[in-house]
Design a protein around this motif. Sequence first.
Motif, PDB file in Angstrom:
ATOM      1  N   ASN A  30       0.694  -1.203  -0.074  1.00  0.00           N
ATOM      2  CA  ASN A  30      -0.079  -0.085  -0.042  1.00  0.00           C
ATOM      3  C   ASN A  30       0.844   1.261   0.014  1.00  0.00           C
ATOM      4  O   ASN A  30       1.906   1.343   0.737  1.00  0.00           O
ATOM      5  N   LYS A  31       0.400   2.198  -1.052  1.00  0.00           N
ATOM      6  CA  LYS A  31       1.225   3.387  -1.206  1.00  0.00           C
ATOM      7  C   LYS A  31       0.640   4.453   0.168  1.00  0.00           C
ATOM      8  O   LYS A  31      -0.592   4.684  -0.003  1.00  0.00           O
ATOM      9  N   THR A  32       1.472   5.030   0.719  1.00  0.00           N
ATOM     10  CA  THR A  32       0.705   5.710   2.322  1.00  0.00           C
ATOM     11  C   THR A  32       1.269   7.272   1.916  1.00  0.00           C
ATOM     12  O   THR A  32       0.387   7.994   2.503  1.00  0.00           O
ATOM     13  N   ASP A  33       2.396   7.376   1.247  1.00  0.00           N
ATOM     14  CA  ASP A  33       2.706   8.839   1.284  1.00  0.00           C
ATOM     15  C   ASP A  33       2.085   9.400  -0.092  1.00  0.00           C
ATOM     16  O   ASP A  33       1.285   8.838  -0.905  1.00  0.00           O
ATOM     17  N   ASP A  34       2.278  10.687  -0.271  1.00  0.00           N
ATOM     18  CA  ASP A  34       1.793  11.789  -1.428  1.00  0.00           C
ATOM     19  C   ASP A  34       2.616  11.153  -2.728  1.00  0.00           C
ATOM     20  O   ASP A  34       3.595  11.158  -2.595  1.00  0.00           O
ATOM     21  N   LEU A  35       1.729  11.288  -3.737  1.00  0.00           N
ATOM     22  CA  LEU A  35       2.343  10.939  -5.231  1.00  0.00           C
ATOM     23  C   LEU A  35       3.271  12.470  -5.566  1.00  0.00           C
ATOM     24  O   LEU A  35       4.148  12.237  -6.279  1.00  0.00           O
ATOM     25  N   PHE A  36       2.618  13.560  -5.268  1.00  0.00           N
ATOM     26  CA  PHE A  36       3.158  14.630  -5.475  1.00  0.00           C
ATOM     27  C   PHE A  36       4.269  15.020  -4.695  1.00  0.00           C
ATOM     28  O   PHE A  36       4.226  14.919  -3.425  1.00  0.00           O
TER      29      PHE A  36
END
Length: 100
Positions: A30-36
């Motif tokens: 799971n990706k929990t940090d921001d994409l930007f």
Amino acid sequence: NTTNNGFKMIYSTPSQYMDAVLKSIGGLQNKTDDLFPYADGPHSYWTGYFTSRPTLKGYVRDCNNVLQVCKHVEAAAAPGDKLGATSELLRLAMGGITAS
């Protein structure tokens, strides 16, 4: 051909494909940090792309809709008809807004 090439080719659905991929790698993280901030080139960051000047962006969408209607009315008019005002001023204004 499984015996000659060592692999088996089958037709599958996207869900079957994802099930096979997940089974082979043991799941996804799971990706929990921001994409930007996202960058599509050196020093070309997209920060604020979705949030900066939302009112102006809405105004541009609304004015573009009006411009498209004006262009359709001008195109539907007979070649000899004099409509008086044209959409040229609105076209110029739209060009100035979208360039800023």
